[in-house]
Structures are given as structure tokens and as C-alpha cells.
Design a protein around this motif. Structure first.
Motif, PDB file in Angstrom:
ATOM      1  N   SER A   1      -8.036   5.719 -11.298  1.00 26.89           N
ATOM      2  CA  SER A   1      -9.302   6.177 -10.723  1.00 26.89           C
ATOM      3  C   SER A   1      -9.969   7.224 -11.594  1.00 26.89           C
ATOM      4  O   SER A   1     -11.185   7.374 -11.567  1.00 26.89           O
ATOM      5  CB  SER A   1      -9.063   6.731  -9.316  1.00 26.89           C
TER       6      SER A   1
ATOM      7  N   GLU B   1      -3.525   8.362   1.081  1.00 25.26           N
ATOM      8  CA  GLU B   1      -3.997   8.704  -0.258  1.00 25.26           C
ATOM      9  C   GLU B   1      -4.718   7.526  -0.918  1.00 25.26           C
ATOM     10  O   GLU B   1      -5.751   7.695  -1.558  1.00 25.26           O
ATOM     11  CB  GLU B   1      -2.783   9.100  -1.110  1.00 25.26           C
ATOM     12  N   VAL B   2      -4.085   6.381  -0.719  1.00 25.55           N
ATOM     13  CA  VAL B   2      -4.677   5.166  -1.297  1.00 25.55           C
ATOM     14  C   VAL B   2      -6.073   4.946  -0.733  1.00 25.55           C
ATOM     15  O   VAL B   2      -7.050   4.724  -1.460  1.00 25.55           O
ATOM     16  CB  VAL B   2      -3.755   3.959  -1.003  1.00 25.55           C
ATOM     17  N   GLU B   3      -6.140   5.063   0.578  1.00 24.35           N
ATOM     18  CA  GLU B   3      -7.435   4.859   1.231  1.00 24.35           C
ATOM     19  C   GLU B   3      -8.464   5.866   0.736  1.00 24.35           C
ATOM     20  O   GLU B   3      -9.633   5.551   0.478  1.00 24.35           O
ATOM     21  CB  GLU B   3      -7.273   5.002   2.754  1.00 24.35           C
TER      22      GLU B   3
ATOM     23  N   LYS C   1       0.814  -1.205   0.000  1.00 25.75           N
ATOM     24  CA  LYS C   1       0.000   0.000   0.000  1.00 25.75           C
ATOM     25  C   LYS C   1       0.845   1.250   0.000  1.00 25.75           C
ATOM     26  O   LYS C   1       0.517   2.272  -0.580  1.00 25.75           O
ATOM     27  CB  LYS C   1      -0.910  -0.009   1.242  1.00 25.75           C
ATOM     28  N   GLN C   2       1.975   1.168   0.712  1.00 30.39           N
ATOM     29  CA  GLN C   2       2.814   2.356   0.800  1.00 30.39           C
ATOM     30  C   GLN C   2       3.588   2.603  -0.481  1.00 30.39           C
ATOM     31  O   GLN C   2       4.044   3.725  -0.721  1.00 30.39           O
ATOM     32  CB  GLN C   2       3.826   2.196   1.953  1.00 30.39           C
TER      33      GLN C   2
ATOM     34  N   GLU D   1     -13.721   6.607 -12.545  1.00 32.28           N
ATOM     35  CA  GLU D   1     -14.780   7.515 -12.084  1.00 32.28           C
ATOM     36  C   GLU D   1     -15.611   8.032 -13.256  1.00 32.28           C
ATOM     37  O   GLU D   1     -16.817   8.232 -13.131  1.00 32.28           O
ATOM     38  CB  GLU D   1     -14.155   8.656 -11.295  1.00 32.28           C
TER      39      GLU D   1
ATOM     40  N   LEU E   1       1.972   1.798  -6.625  1.00 34.06           N
ATOM     41  CA  LEU E   1       0.540   1.585  -6.404  1.00 34.06           C
ATOM     42  C   LEU E   1      -0.200   2.916  -6.347  1.00 34.06           C
ATOM     43  O   LEU E   1      -1.264   3.085  -6.911  1.00 34.06           O
ATOM     44  CB  LEU E   1       0.319   0.794  -5.103  1.00 34.06           C
ATOM     45  N   VAL E   2       0.380   3.848  -5.684  1.00 35.34           N
ATOM     46  CA  VAL E   2      -0.267   5.159  -5.551  1.00 35.34           C
ATOM     47  C   VAL E   2      -0.449   5.795  -6.921  1.00 35.34           C
ATOM     48  O   VAL E   2      -1.531   6.295  -7.267  1.00 35.34           O
ATOM     49  CB  VAL E   2       0.580   6.062  -4.631  1.00 35.34           C
TER      50      VAL E   2
ATOM     51  N   LEU F   1      -3.120   3.995  -8.894  1.00 36.24           N
ATOM     52  CA  LEU F   1      -4.481   4.306  -8.460  1.00 36.24           C
ATOM     53  C   LEU F   1      -4.894   5.706  -8.913  1.00 36.24           C
ATOM     54  O   LEU F   1      -6.023   5.926  -9.349  1.00 36.24           O
ATOM     55  CB  LEU F   1      -4.592   4.185  -6.939  1.00 36.24           C
ATOM     56  N   ASN F   2      -3.971   6.605  -8.810  1.00 36.64           N
ATOM     57  CA  ASN F   2      -4.309   7.965  -9.247  1.00 36.64           C
ATOM     58  C   ASN F   2      -4.678   8.001 -10.715  1.00 36.64           C
ATOM     59  O   ASN F   2      -5.618   8.680 -11.124  1.00 36.64           O
ATOM     60  CB  ASN F   2      -3.129   8.904  -8.981  1.00 36.64           C
TER      61      ASN F   2
ATOM     62  N   THR G   1      -8.562   7.520  -2.093  1.00 33.96           N
ATOM     63  CA  THR G   1      -8.997   7.267  -3.466  1.00 33.96           C
ATOM     64  C   THR G   1     -10.011   6.130  -3.507  1.00 33.96           C
ATOM     65  O   THR G   1     -11.071   6.245  -4.139  1.00 33.96           O
ATOM     66  CB  THR G   1      -7.783   6.901  -4.345  1.00 33.96           C
ATOM     67  N   LEU G   2      -9.666   5.075  -2.805  1.00 35.05           N
ATOM     68  CA  LEU G   2     -10.559   3.915  -2.828  1.00 35.05           C
ATOM     69  C   LEU G   2     -11.909   4.242  -2.185  1.00 35.05           C
ATOM     70  O   LEU G   2     -12.962   3.817  -2.666  1.00 35.05           O
ATOM     71  CB  LEU G   2      -9.897   2.733  -2.119  1.00 35.05           C
TER      72      LEU G   2
ATOM     73  N   MET H   1      -0.590   4.430   3.009  1.00 32.50           N
ATOM     74  CA  MET H   1      -0.680   5.856   2.844  1.00 32.50           C
ATOM     75  C   MET H   1      -2.165   6.232   2.750  1.00 32.50           C
ATOM     76  O   MET H   1      -2.972   5.527   2.181  1.00 32.50           O
ATOM     77  CB  MET H   1       0.022   6.260   1.545  1.00 32.50           C
TER      78      MET H   1
ATOM     79  N   ARG I   1     -13.320   7.091  -2.149  1.00 36.12           N
ATOM     80  CA  ARG I   1     -14.047   7.958  -3.063  1.00 36.12           C
ATOM     81  C   ARG I   1     -14.766   7.121  -4.125  1.00 36.12           C
ATOM     82  O   ARG I   1     -15.927   7.358  -4.448  1.00 36.12           O
ATOM     83  CB  ARG I   1     -13.074   8.936  -3.710  1.00 36.12           C
TER      84      ARG I   1
END
Lengths: 870, 96
Positions: free
Chosen positions: A263, B3-5, A250-251, A267, A255-256, A259-260, B7-8, B1, B10
């Protein structure tokens, strides 16, 4: 050589002396026997000298035509030979020579025998056949013996005979035989061995052969190892990350970032779906219900059948109509005499003799009612018990409740449809021939029980309802769970301004009755009356009584119709299967015959039960009140609560107070010249109130299948069909049914496709009409549309209330302002007023000046007084 | 982090979203809002399907690549956003 050749003669033909000849033209010229010149038909012969022939023979030798017959000519005895021309080629050639003198003579002088024979034949008459025995004639050889000779088998060689004999000395001696092999002795036998003779072998030159074409077939086979099926299992578990691993991942930056990025598109996609469903099939959702049954444009009620009781002596009107809950095509009506109160009193003697009836009509027989329930007096309202359709409760004109139990006749009415031949015959006869006695099929059924005269109602019972089998109430009006599981309580309202609750179960009497009193009061009950309610007969007292009082005045509200909270469940026929399962089956113990069974259980109270109900009164008021009694603190008596709300909407008697089958809190009230729709809980007023109709409304009913439709009957025999989704200010359509006032309307559903409406009129005729497809089938979303309509109306009412308040507010403010103003002007003194007036005047002058300048009548530069206006 | 949470969360709060799953390149779920068995099922099946879809697109045009996969079924819509290393799966029940 040719000279040896024998001349051919016609021996075979029976003329051995004739020798055919061919004579060439040359020979004919020599001998002067040319054809058709010397030798003609008349004289076809010529005598030719022998010497001439010899000469020709010497001259021409072999060439001469006479050469073949040279010998004959040489041997001819005479000198002249006869040569005959054979024109017809009788003997094969064109001439022939007769070789004998006799022949010549015969030819020249034919015998006369055949002529004589001909003459002899002519003399014989044709009819008579004279038998002529055969005359033997010399046999003439025609050559047949030659053939016979050829064919006959004759021995060509002479047969050899052998004679073998023994020696004389051995005669009579015993014979001794012995065997001898033929092959051992030489020449002991002669054999003819068979040998293939080539002369007799056949060579087959022709042979029949057939052929057929077939595909090429190849047969191969192999042998394999057979593996038999085996059961095998695999057990696995998915790979998973442990919690720590998940945390580290997750850190992680990738991955960040992922996801950005992801998403965003996700969306967008989600929002797309929220906005609109792109996969919807518009065509499918555009259409209404598929397959309408019947004509869509047909909106009229169609007459199906009508029933009239022809045997009643007086004129009757129908007061109440009820369909049998379970049996198809069975409808019950209560009839009452059509007289005013005074007339009733006047004719009371005569009326006593006539039975008051509830008639059961069936679709199969429009003339004879199937059952007739007898009651002590005219019934004004009645209801089938929902738990058991064989129990009927009716309210009488004299204030009594009457109970019937028709369980014994249940099978009769159930099997009406099974072709009653007798009734069919009866209908063929014209009506005036029918005698009352022939009406043996309908039976009079006496009532089972009546309520007590003293403690019941004093005046006509206007409405009666069975309470639902889910609850029961006690004296106080508190609600408990129903112990018996059946409908066992009734509520009635009467013109004596009271509403009574009744219980059909045997109650423990409050005051102990002595057995002697009981004996005195026991009345003979006819044997055919069931004893279901024997305990109630004439001693039935109400459970509780509520008086609708108008407060301090002695006048009370006179209720005409009531509507309880649970009523709509009884109208819902979609739950027919449910009610049928509750209805007692034959064979089982009928709970109505064993009413005490449930009483032993404890009472369990139900919380949150709405004990309020609507009442319609004779004066046109709609009252919303509570049946729960409260204990009056001063007197200690049970007092009914005060009504929650009272509205006077209608101008006449309210004869319909009915909850909608679809909404529990929507009530229709019809009375006087208008109708109103109420919502329970909205106390400010009706949701909808119609304007005054030209004719008085005399009955009304909701439609059972369409939420926004209801029927209202008028006093002129018209029925108004209202459709809330179509028009709310007037009926959607109007149809004439009969000539007189409609007293009762009751629709009923039989199947998804068949709906009937029973309309009863003042003259005693019950008409059954069929509801067309358009009126029975709800359109899609009709329920939600009607719902919305009601909600809008509620909001409208609220808005109106609010506006009222706002208006009130505004009015108050305005009044305040006015007050303030008045105070202000009052305080001004006289001088101030004069100064003010002067100021006003001066401002007016200025105004006048500017106007004149604008008009051009007064020059700006001029400084003259306004008096110098040109 | 966080941010991940965020985004998910949302994504999850959108109307009609039933569940969200984040899967790694091998098909092992990393984050999910559904129960375990369902997650495993979705992860395994959709991972294979995404690989197939990706290879199909690449076969037709090697310079092309799969960016988004939406599967519309009678009951809901499954959205898959693929990446080199991860896979984001969202299940939504569209309107009505």
C-alpha cells in the motif's frame, strides 16, 4: 616437246595473221629492234630477214624468242617478216609478228576504205537522217558458234529402233489379255532399286539451336488427410474462494504484511496521479481553436447589404426588426412614420390614406420588398410565432394587436432565392425610372385579426412576446401545461401602464352573446384573407391584465420592455432543428387552423414555475415582478402582486431588457446613457453598471454566440461592442454604422461561419452587416470565464452589502463611543479640572527639561532651575 | 482483521480510485470492490501480465525483480503491486 606446240595467233580477235611475241632485250639487240631506239612510235615495225631468224633459232634453240613462231617462219613465203612493236599490248605481248604476206601488205599499206567512210560521214548534215538500208556483210565469227556447239545437246549415240510385229497369221484375230505377276517370272522386269548414294548424302555441319535459362522447378505432391472444421465449445467458470476461505486468508499474517508493504507504493502512485497528469500534451492544450476562418485581426463589422423602402411618400423610421426563423436571408421590418405626437394628430387625415406596413426583405432583392403586411396603424413591435413562422403578431400604436397569417404566401417567400429573373431586370433600371406599378411582385397582405379596441390597450403597445409552447396560463396567472402544443398565448405591455396576456384560441365568452348582436357586428372580410383568426377579429379580449401601479399614487409605471423566463429559448438558434420539427409541415393539419383541438384536455398545473419577470419602464426603472394574481381578501378582486424589487438605474427609457442566450438568469438592460447587467435572484442591484456614456444608448442586444459580448447602438449611429472579458468599464470597440440614431439591433446566425447583424436606424434604412470571425467565435472556456466573472460580481455585491452592514455597525459603535465620551467630560467638576490642568502643566515642564538636556543646552548635573539656561 | 479492511478502505478513498482487487498467487481474487465478472477478468488478465513482466525483468537481469507495474490507458491507470504470494490491483481515473 616444245616443237609440237602450235603458235598462238590472234584468230580470236579477227587477225589470224598476227602472232604476238615476247622479245627480250637480248633478242632486241640481235635484231636491232630495240624499243625506243630502232622501233619507235613513228616506225613501230621492222622487217626482219627469214635467214636471221633461222640463225637465231639455231643459236639459241629453245631460248630464242622466235621459238613459238618457228613453224610460221618456216612456212612464210616471203623473205622478210614484219615484226611490229605492240606498245599498247594490244595483242597481249610487246611485239607481234605478222605471219602472212597479205597481212604485211595490209599493215604497210592500210586500205583507204575507212578513210573514205570518214570523209563520207562528214558531208552528211546533222538534222537530216538518211535511211541507209543495211548492207549485207560477210559473217564474222566471233566464237559464238563454238559456245552453241558446247551447249547444245546432241545425241552421242545413235538411237536404236526396234520394230515388233505379230505373226501375220494372227492379224485381225481376237486378242486375249491375261495377267501376270511380274515377280513370279524371272527376269520379267528390270528394276532400278533406290539405294542411298553416298555422293548425295548431306552431312549437316551447321544447326541453329536456341537456349533459355529457367529456374529449376521441381514438382512434388503429397496427399494428406483433410480434417474438416468442427465447432467446439468450452464452458468454464473461474476458480473462486468461498467466503470462509476468504475470511481465513484475510486473517493470515502474510496477507497483512503484504498489504502493508504494497500500500505504501500504491499510495505514492495514487498521489502522483492526483497531483498532476504527467501524460498531458501541453502543446495540444496550449493552442486555441484550430483553423480560424477569415482574418483573425479583422474585428470590424462588414457591410453586407442595406435595404430602404424607396416608395414610401413620407419619411419613415424602423421600429422593429425580426429575422425569419427558418428562411435564409429573409428579414422583416416594421416601419412607422417619423412624426411626433402633435404632428400625427395634425396629419392624421393624410396618414390614414397611407398603409402601415411590415416589409419583408430578402437578400436577393434589395429594392423590392417581397411581402408587405398591412396593418390598421403603425406597428411598433412584432414577433414571428415560434411554432409557425407564418403567423405574425404585431403591436400597434393605437393599442391593438394585429395578427397575420401568411401561410398562403409561404411558398413565395421560401423560393425567393430560386432566381427571380424579373426582379433582376428591374434592378438594372435606375431608381427614378421605376414606377410603383412595376412593383407587382410584392403583395399587400391584409391582417387577419385585430384585438378589440375597447378592452385592449389604450396606448401604444411597446412590447409583445409569444409565450413558450411548453406552458399556458389562465386568468389567475397560474401556470399549466400547454394543451395545444403550440405557441398560443401572447403577452404585451403598453404605455397605458398595463401588461396584458392574450390567448389566440377561441375562448368561451363570459357573457353569452345573442346571435342577433353577432349578425350586426359581422363585418365583411375580404375573400383573400385567411380565416384563421376570424373568431378573434375585433372581439379579442385579453386573458388578464396587470396594472403596474406605483402604490397609492395615481402614477403608474409605464413598461417599455418585458423579459420572461422562457424567452431565451426562443433566441437559441442552435436548436433550429428542434424548432423545425415542431413547425408544421405542409400537408399536415395546421394546428393554427384548428385551435380548438387542444382545449378539450384538462388543465394540468406545473409546479415550481417561475412566474416572475423583468420589466423596464419609461422612467428608467427595472422592475422585477410577478404575474400571478392574488385574490384580495377585502374586495375579492384579483389583484396583481407587488413587485419584488424596483431599481432606478437608468436615466432614460429602458428600451432593452433581454436575457442572455447562454444564461437564463443574466439580464441586460439598456436605457438612457448607461447599461446594466442583472442576475435574477440577486436583488441588491445590478452586477455591472456602466458609467454614463457620452452619447445616449438607443438599442442593445446580446451576441448569440459569445457569452460575454453584446452590442449597443447609440444615438449618433455608432455601435458599441462590449466584451466583458476584455473590458468592463467601456466598450471593446466602436464602429460607425450610419449617421442617425440606431433604433434596433438584431443579430442572427445562419451557419457556423456566417453571422449577420441587422441594424435599423431612424431614417428607415436597414443595414445588414456581417459579424467577423473574432466576434462570432467564442474562445475556449469563454463560457466558464464569463460565468466566473458573474459569480465574482455576485460575490462582490454580497461583500458590498456586508460591508455596508459592517459600516453601519461601525458607525453605530462610533456614535456610541462619542456619546459616552460626551457624558464623561460633562461630569467633571471645576476643581478637578484645575488639578488636571496643573498636572498637565507640570508634566509639560518635565518634558521641556528632558528635551533641553537632550539638546545639550542644559547640563544634567546642574541642579539649577530651568531659568539658568545658557 | 480490521487492519486489512482499514488499509483497503484507505486506498479506496483516494481521489479517482475506481476499484481495488487483491489476488492470490494463482490469480484467484480474494478481496474486491468491483463486481464479480469484472473482478475475475482483471484478476486473470493482470495476473498473466504480471508474470510475464516479472519474467522479462528476471531474464534481463536475474538479480533484478519487478516491484511495481503501472499501465496507463486512455481512460484510467491500472496499478499492480506484486508479491511472492499476492497481487494488489488498483484502478484509478487520474484527474480532470
Amino acid at each position: 616437246s616444245t616443237e609440237d606446240m602450235e603458235p598462238v595467233n590472234m584468230e580470236s580477235m579477227g587477225h589470224p595473221e598476227i602472232y604476238p611475241l615476247v622479245l627480250t632485250t637480248k633478242t632486241q639487240e640481235i635484231f636491232n629492234c630495240r624499243i625506243d631506239e630502232d622501233v619507235t612510235d613513228e616506225q613501230p615495225y621492222k622487217l626482219i630477214n627469214k635467214v636471221d631468224i633461222f640463225e637465231d633459232l639455231r643459236n639459241r634453240a629453245a631460248v630464242s624468242d622466235f621459238h613459238p613462231v618457228k613453224k610460221i617462219v618456216q612456212e612464210y613465203p616471203g623473205n622478210e617478216l614484219l615484226l611490229v612493236y605492240d606498245k599498247d599490248f594490244k595483242y597481249g605481248l610487246n611485239f607481234y609478228l605478222i605471219g602472212t604476206e597479205e597481212g604485211k601488205e595490209n599493215y604497210l599499206n592500210p586500205p583507204e576504205v575507212p578513210e573514205e567512210q570518214e570523209e563520207y560521214k562528214e558531208h552528211i548534215p546533222e538534222d537530216v537522217y538518211v535511211y541507209k538500208p543495211p548492207v549485207s556483210k560477210p559473217w564474222v565469227s566471233l566464237g559464238s558458234e563454238k559456245e552453241i556447239e558446247e551447249e547444245s545437246v546432241m545425241e552421242s549415240t545413235k538411237q536404236i529402233t526396234y520394230m515388233i510385229s505379230q505373226k501375220r497369221s494372227e492379224f485381225g484375230a481376237p486378242v486375249k489379255f491375261s495377267d501376270q505377276n511380274a515377280s513370279s517370272v524371272k527376269d520379267a522386269y528390270i528394276e532400278c532399286t533406290a539405294y542411298p548414294d553416298k555422293n548425295f548424302t548431306l552431312k549437316q555441319l551447321e544447326k541453329d539451336v536456341s537456349m533459355q535459362v529457367i529456374p529449376q522447378i521441381k514438382d512434388t505432391s503429397t496427399q494428406t488427410e483433410w480434417t474438416y472444421p468442427k465447432n467446439a465449445t468450452t464452458q468454464y467458470y473461474p476458480r473462486e474462494f468461498s467466503e470462509e476461505e476468504k475470511e481465513t486468508l484475510k486473517q493470515s499474517k502474510p496477507l497483512v504484511d503484504f498489504l502493508n508493504n504494497a500500500s505504501i507504493s500504491v499510495e505514492i502512485a495514487l498521489q502522483q496521479n492526483e497531483i498532476m497528469n504527467t501524460f498531458i500534451d501541453d502543446w495540444k492544450y496550449l493552442a486555441e481553436e484550430e483553423g480560424t476562418f477569415g482574418d483573425k485581426t479583422d474585428t470590424h463589422l462588414k457591410e453586407y447589404q442595406s435595404f430602404t423602402d424607396l416608395h414610401s411618400p413620407t419619411e419613415k423610421m424602423i421600429t422593429c426588426v425580426s429575422w425569419h426563423p427558418t428562411i435564409y436571408g429573409l428579414i422583416a421590418v416594421s416601419v412607422a412614420v417619423r412624426l411626433s405626437f402633435e404632428d400625427r394628430v395634425y396629419f392624421s387625415g393624410k396618414l390614414l390614406l397611407q398603409p402601415s406596413l411590415i416589409l419583408f426583405w430578402s437578400f436577393s432583392d434589395p429594392i423590392h420588398p417581397q411581402l408587405m403586411l398591412e396593418s390598421p396603424d403603425d406597428i411598433f413591435c412584432f414577433k414571428f410565432c415560434p411554432s409557425d413562422p407564418n403567423i405574425i403578431a404585431g403591436g400597434c400604436i393605437n393599442g391593438q394587436i394585429v395578427l397575420w397569417d401568411i401561410t398562403a404566401h409561404a411558398d413565395r417567400i421560401e423560393n425567393i432565392k430560386a432566381g427571380d429573373s424579373r426582379s433582376k431586370k428591374a434592378t438594372l433600371k435606375p431608381m427614378f425610372l421605376l414606377e410603383p406599378e412595376s412593383n407587382t411582385e410584392a403583395m399587400y397582405i391584409r391582417h387577419c385579426a385585430v384585438s378589440s379596441i375597447e378592452s385592449g390597450h389604450k396606448k401604444v403597445i411597446t412590447d409583445i412576446h409569444w409565450l413558450s409552447d411548453t406552458f399556458e396560463i389562465n386568468r389567475m396567472g397560474s401556470v399549466f401545461e400547454n394543451r395545444s402544443g403550440i405557441c398560443c398565448q401572447l403577452v404585451t405591455c403598453s404605455a397605458d401602464c398595463t401588461i396584458c396576456f392574450w390567448d389566440i384560441r377561441p375562448q368561451k365568452p363570459l357573457t353569452p352573446q345573442t346571435t342577433e348582436k353577432k349578425k350586426e357586428e359581422s363585418i365583411e372580410i375580404p375573400f383573400d384573407v385567411p380565416s384563421t383568426f376570424l373568431h378573434l377579429d375585433l372581439s379579442w379580449k385579453p386573458l388578464s391584465k396587470i396594472r403596474l401601479s406605483k402604490g397609492e399614487t395615481s402614477l403608474d409605471y409605464c413598461p417599455t420592455r418585458i423579459s420572461l423566463n422562457e424567452d431565451h429559448l426562443l433566441y437559441k438558434t442552435e436548436d433550429k432543428t428542434l424548432t423545425q420539427s415542431k413547425i408544421v409541415k405542409t400537408g399536415e393539419m395546421n394546428p393554427y387552423h384548428n385551435l380548438e383541438s387542444g382545449m378539450a384536455n384538462l388543465l394540468k398545473p406545473i409546479d415550481d414555475f417561475c412566474t416572475k419577470f423583468f420589466v423596464g419602464t419609461e422612467d428608467g426603472e427595472v422592475i422585477y415582478t410577478d404575474w400571478k394574481m392574488k385574490k384580495d381578501s377585502e374586495t375579492g378582486r384579483l389583484m396583481p402582486k407587488k413587485p419584488v424589487s424596483i431599481h432606478t438605474i437608468h436615466d432614460g427609457t429602458v428600451h432593452t431588457v433581454q436575457r442572455s442566450p447562454f444564461y437564463n438568469d443574466i439580464i441586460l438592460t439598456v436605457g438612457g446613457w448607461n447599461m446594466a447587467i442583472w442576475k435574477e435572484g440577486v436583488m441588491t442591484g445590478p452586477l455591472l453598471q456602466s458609467c454614463c456614456a457620452p452619447k445616449m444608448y438607443t438599442s442593445g442586444h446580446w451576441s448569440l454566440t459569445r457569452p460575454g459580448v453584446f452590442y449597443i447602438g447609440r444615438e449618433d449611429g455608432y455601435i458599441d461592442i462590449w466584451d466583458l472579458l476584455e473590458k468592463t468599464h467601456e466598450p471593446a470597440q466602436s464602429q460607425n454604422i450610419c449617421i442617425t440614431m440606431i433604433t434596433y439591433i438584431k443579430p442572427w446566425i445562419f451557419s457556423a461561419k456566417q453571422q449577420f447583424i441587422a441594424i435599423a436606424d431612424y431614417y428607415g434604412t436597414l443595414r445588414i452587416l456581417e459579424i467577423p470571425w473574432t466576434l462570432s467565435r467564442p474562445s475556449t472556456n469563454e463560457m466558464t470565464s464569463v460565468n466566473h466573472y458573474f459569480e465574482r460580481e455576485v460575490k462582490h455585491l454580497e461583500y458590498v452589502e456586508q460591508r455596508k452592514n459592517i459600516r453601519e455597525q461601525e458607525k453605530k459603535e462610533m456614535e456610541l463611543e462619542m456619546e459616552k465620551k460626551k457624558i464623561k467630560t460633562y461630569q467633571k467638576s471645576k476643581e478637578q479640572m484645575e488639578a488636571e490642568l496643573k498636572m498637565d502643566y507640570e508634566s509639560y515642564l518635565e518634558l521641556e527639561k528632558t528635551v533641553l538636556i537632550n539638546l545639550g543646552l542644559l547640563k544634567v548635573t546642574e541642579k539649577g532651575s530651568y531659568m539658568d539656561v545658557v | 482483521m480490521a487492519e486489512v479492511e482499514e488499509t483497503l478502505k484507505r486506498i479506496q478513498s483516494h481521489k479517482g480510485v475506481i476499484g481495488t482487487v487483491v489476488v492470490n498467487a494463482e490469480g484467484i481474487p480474494i478481496r474486491t470492490t468491483l463486481d464479480n465478472s469484472t473482478t475475475v477478468q482483471y484478476a486473470g488478465l493482470l495476473h498473466q501480465l504480471t508474470m510475464k513482466a516479472k519474467s522479462t525483468v528476471r531474464d534481463i537481469d536475474p538479480q533484478n525483480d519487478l516491484t511495481f507495474l503501472r499501465i496507463r490507458s486512455k481512460k484510467h491507470e491500472i496499478m499492480v503491486a506484486p508479491d511472492k504470494e499476492y497481487l494488489l490491483i488498483v484502478i484509478q481515473n487520474p484527474c480532470e
